[in-house]
Design an enzyme around this catalytic site. Structure first.
Site, PDB file in Angstrom:
ATOM      1  N   SER A  81       0.734  -1.178   0.109  1.00  0.00           N
ATOM      2  CA  SER A  81      -0.130   0.015  -0.017  1.00  0.00           C
ATOM      3  C   SER A  81       0.742   1.183   0.022  1.00  0.00           C
ATOM      4  O   SER A  81       2.024   1.269   0.624  1.00  0.00           O
ATOM      5  CB  SER A  81      -0.986  -0.045   1.221  1.00  0.00           C
ATOM      6  OG  SER A  81      -1.500   1.425   1.461  1.00  0.00           O
TER       7      SER A  81
ATOM      8  N   TYR B 265      -1.873  -1.346   9.798  1.00  0.00           N
ATOM      9  CA  TYR B 265      -2.272  -1.664   8.396  1.00  0.00           C
ATOM     10  C   TYR B 265      -0.619  -1.445   7.791  1.00  0.00           C
ATOM     11  O   TYR B 265      -0.054  -2.179   7.020  1.00  0.00           O
ATOM     12  CB  TYR B 265      -3.038  -0.888   7.788  1.00  0.00           C
ATOM     13  CG  TYR B 265      -3.431  -1.114   6.281  1.00  0.00           C
ATOM     14  CD1 TYR B 265      -3.836  -2.377   5.804  1.00  0.00           C
ATOM     15  CD2 TYR B 265      -3.131  -0.199   5.359  1.00  0.00           C
ATOM     16  CE1 TYR B 265      -4.117  -2.669   4.559  1.00  0.00           C
ATOM     17  CE2 TYR B 265      -3.542  -0.240   4.004  1.00  0.00           C
ATOM     18  CZ  TYR B 265      -3.746  -1.666   3.515  1.00  0.00           C
ATOM     19  OH  TYR B 265      -4.030  -1.881   2.211  1.00  0.00           O
TER      20      TYR B 265
END
Length: 246
Positions: free
Chosen positions: A142, A155
């Site tokens: 990401s 995350y």
């Protein structure tokens, strides 16, 4: 069976929704037989497979928890039994709870680490053992690892680990003719992105890109298709796909 030996076969984890579903669609359009892996929503997975078949694609849905090594081995067994082998793994499954570190319940952290890190390790391990020569492993990181946006600490930490797994595995597969890369999307129009965000926050994030829009799942699926096929000289890399926001 019914698939010619020369046909390429792809497993797409998290393939029933969002970027994973768009990727499954794109690969099917390019002639791949597609195994749509999903975690629990059978109706959603069946809908994805039905759509692929209506468009002339070859696809099946297989349920498996990506962090469960027995379930993932069975996923790969099913793909091989149905289509004769596996050429491409697209590991798009993951979870993204949002919380600052000081408020994060450690049970949530454990879940993120299990799904996003252990899941990547388990799925990549099977792919490394089974992919045919000329294959590709495509993980998902990401752009949050560069944005460093508050609230995404668990995350972001998990995706940093995904990048490490990707870069090292590419070098461990020397001599196998299998590439290993990760795609790191920026904000992309999926249900996962919009969940819990105000309209004002969405607009502010949208404006961060010089292209002044959010990414589309099709933007990311096109990169997957490139890495899975013609982009074979790209190996051991993290491809940041965020419209220039970072």
């Amino acid at each position: 069976m019914g698939v010619e030996q020369e046909s390429r076969v792809a497993i797409v984890t998290g393939g029933s929704r969002g970027i994973g579903r768009e990727t499954a669609t794109r690969l099917a359009q390019e002639g791949y037989a597609v195994v749509v892996n999903y975690a629990g929503n059978t109706a959603e997975a069946d809908s994805a497979v039905e759509a692929l078949r209506r468009s002339g694609g070859r696809a099946i849905a297989v349920r498996a928890d990506v962090a469960d090594e027995t379930a993932v081995a069975s996923l790969f067994d099913t793909a091989e039994a149905e289509f004769g082998g596996i050429d491409v793994l697209v590991h798009a499954a993951g979870i993204m709870p949002v919380s600052p570190l000081v408020d994060l319940d450690l049970s949530v952290l454990d879940q993120v680490l299990r799904t996003n890190i252990r899941g990547t390790f388990v799925v990549d391990q099977q792919a490394a053992r089974r992919l045919r020569p000329g294959g590709a492993i495509i993980n998902f990181s990401s752009s949050i690892t560069r944005f460093a946006r508050p609230g995404y600490i668990a995350y972001g930490a998990s995706k940093g680990a995904v990048e490490a797994i990707t870069l090292i595995l590419a070098r461990e597969l020397r001599g196998r003719d299998v590439t290993v890369n990760a795609i790191a999307p920026g904000p992309t129009e999926t249900a996962l992105f919009f969940d819990g965000k105000s309209e004002e926050l969405v607009q502010r994030i949208t404006n961060e890109s010089p292209l002044e829009r959010l990414g589309q799942p099709s933007d990311i699926a096109g990169i997957v298709a490139f890495l899975a096929g013609p982009g074979r000289w790209i190996n051991g890399q993290v491809v940041y796909a965020n419209g220039g926001a970072v």
